[in-house]
Design a protein around this motif. Structure first.
Motif, PDB file in Angstrom:
ATOM      1  N   UNK A 141      35.564  50.406  21.401  1.00  0.00           N
ATOM      2  CA  UNK A 141      34.357  50.939  22.029  1.00  0.00           C
ATOM      3  C   UNK A 141      34.611  51.278  23.488  1.00  0.00           C
ATOM      4  N   UNK A 142      35.501  50.512  24.109  1.00  0.00           N
ATOM      5  CA  UNK A 142      35.894  50.685  25.498  1.00  0.00           C
ATOM      6  C   UNK A 142      34.682  50.607  26.444  1.00  0.00           C
ATOM      7  N   UNK A 143      34.005  49.458  26.387  1.00  0.00           N
ATOM      8  CA  UNK A 143      32.969  49.155  27.375  1.00  0.00           C
ATOM      9  C   UNK A 143      33.666  49.140  28.737  1.00  0.00           C
ATOM     10  N   UNK A 144      33.230  50.006  29.647  1.00  0.00           N
ATOM     11  CA  UNK A 144      34.018  50.297  30.843  1.00  0.00           C
ATOM     12  C   UNK A 144      34.396  49.053  31.651  1.00  0.00           C
ATOM     13  N   UNK A 145      33.429  48.220  31.991  1.00  0.00           N
ATOM     14  CA  UNK A 145      33.737  47.067  32.844  1.00  0.00           C
ATOM     15  C   UNK A 145      34.664  46.092  32.126  1.00  0.00           C
ATOM     16  N   UNK A 146      34.555  46.009  30.793  1.00  0.00           N
ATOM     17  CA  UNK A 146      35.410  45.114  30.024  1.00  0.00           C
ATOM     18  C   UNK A 146      36.799  45.710  29.827  1.00  0.00           C
ATOM     19  N   UNK A 147      36.856  47.002  29.533  1.00  0.00           N
ATOM     20  CA  UNK A 147      38.138  47.663  29.301  1.00  0.00           C
ATOM     21  C   UNK A 147      38.999  47.716  30.557  1.00  0.00           C
ATOM     22  N   UNK A 148      38.343  47.791  31.717  1.00  0.00           N
ATOM     23  CA  UNK A 148      39.085  47.920  32.971  1.00  0.00           C
ATOM     24  C   UNK A 148      39.429  46.579  33.609  1.00  0.00           C
ATOM     25  N   UNK A 149      38.876  45.503  33.079  1.00  0.00           N
ATOM     26  CA  UNK A 149      39.101  44.186  33.667  1.00  0.00           C
ATOM     27  C   UNK A 149      40.534  43.710  33.412  1.00  0.00           C
ATOM     28  N   UNK A 150      41.108  43.022  34.391  1.00  0.00           N
ATOM     29  CA  UNK A 150      42.441  42.453  34.247  1.00  0.00           C
ATOM     30  C   UNK A 150      42.463  41.433  33.105  1.00  0.00           C
ATOM     31  N   UNK A 151      43.548  41.426  32.341  1.00  0.00           N
ATOM     32  CA  UNK A 151      43.635  40.555  31.176  1.00  0.00           C
ATOM     33  C   UNK A 151      43.497  39.083  31.552  1.00  0.00           C
ATOM     34  N   UNK A 152      44.140  38.670  32.626  1.00  0.00           N
ATOM     35  CA  UNK A 152      44.070  37.267  33.024  1.00  0.00           C
ATOM     36  C   UNK A 152      42.667  36.868  33.469  1.00  0.00           C
ATOM     37  N   UNK A 153      41.911  37.825  34.008  1.00  0.00           N
ATOM     38  CA  UNK A 153      40.523  37.536  34.379  1.00  0.00           C
ATOM     39  C   UNK A 153      39.695  37.269  33.125  1.00  0.00           C
ATOM     40  N   UNK A 154      39.985  38.018  32.067  1.00  0.00           N
ATOM     41  CA  UNK A 154      39.308  37.790  30.784  1.00  0.00           C
ATOM     42  C   UNK A 154      39.676  36.412  30.246  1.00  0.00           C
ATOM     43  N   UNK A 155      40.956  36.064  30.350  1.00  0.00           N
ATOM     44  CA  UNK A 155      41.426  34.762  29.866  1.00  0.00           C
ATOM     45  C   UNK A 155      40.691  33.630  30.583  1.00  0.00           C
TER      46      UNK A 155
END
Length: 210
Positions: A177-191
């Motif tokens: 879907x590529x939700x913009x704020x989620x798709x652009x977030x750094x992977x480690x920040x998601x972790x």
């Protein structure tokens, strides 16, 4: 009087088919049919072997486990599978972060694996059968880890189902879907943000320390 010669058809060969590459492909083709018909959980090595016309032991010579065979059918490397399995090998208190990191690393990492997994995920979004296969596969990986924490089978299955839903949802948001704020977030920040939530889901309260 000349002796009459009786000709007989040679007996059908069982077991190994002629040619290693031919046999391996026959097993892959059979596995693809079986996974499509019965799903990941319902498929057995014996059923795949019977479909391919070979012995189950021969299937295991080519592929060491049902996981590895599923990975081969879906074009996922053994290295990617081992990364997912290794998420539960570290400290108990960081299992959530380890699982998120391992999962995202596989889905967003090396190009061949990432491409194959994204293709699988797109198919799962639009096709109920493909979705069931992917869900069962991920839940099976997580269930094995959760069971080490002392959960009863139902509790472990529920925790694995919740965790897999969270991880699949994150990947759909980032990759499909590529939700913009989620798709652009750094992977480690998601972790860092998702890890504690997944920790609470995966690890039962009052689990014994390692």
């Amino acid at each position: 009087m000349a002796e009459r010669l009786e000709t007989r058809e040679p007996p059908a060969r069982r077991g190994r088919r002629p040619g290693r590459n031919t046999t391996r492909q026959a097993v892959l083709d059979a596995a693809r049919r079986q996974f499509a018909a019965a799903g990941f959980k319902g498929t057995t090595i014996r059923a795949i072997a019977a479909d391919a016309g070979v012995d189950a032991a021969l299937v295991m010579q080519f592929f060491r486990s049902k996981d590895e065979l599923f990975g081969a059918v879906m074009s996922i490397s053994p290295e990617a599978l081992s990364r997912i399995a290794g998420a539960f090998s570290g400290p108990l208190e960081s299992v959530g972060e380890q699982a998120v990191r391992a999962y995202l690393a596989v889905w967003e990492g090396d190009q061949p694996d990432a491409d194959a997994l994204r293709a699988m995920l797109r198919g799962a979004v639009s096709n109920e059968q493909a979705g069931a296969q992917l869900r069962e596969f991920i839940e099976s990986r997580l269930s094995e880890g959760v069971q080490h924490f002392g959960s009863d089978p139902h509790d472990a299955a529920l925790r694995a189902a919740l965790a897999s839903s969270m991880l699949i949802g994150i990947t759909v948001g980032r990759q499909i879907v590529r939700v913009s704020v989620l798709a652009e977030e750094d992977r480690e920040a998601i972790v860092r943000r998702v890890g504690p939530a997944l920790q609470a889901v995966l690890v039962p309260p009052q689990s014994p320390t390692r």
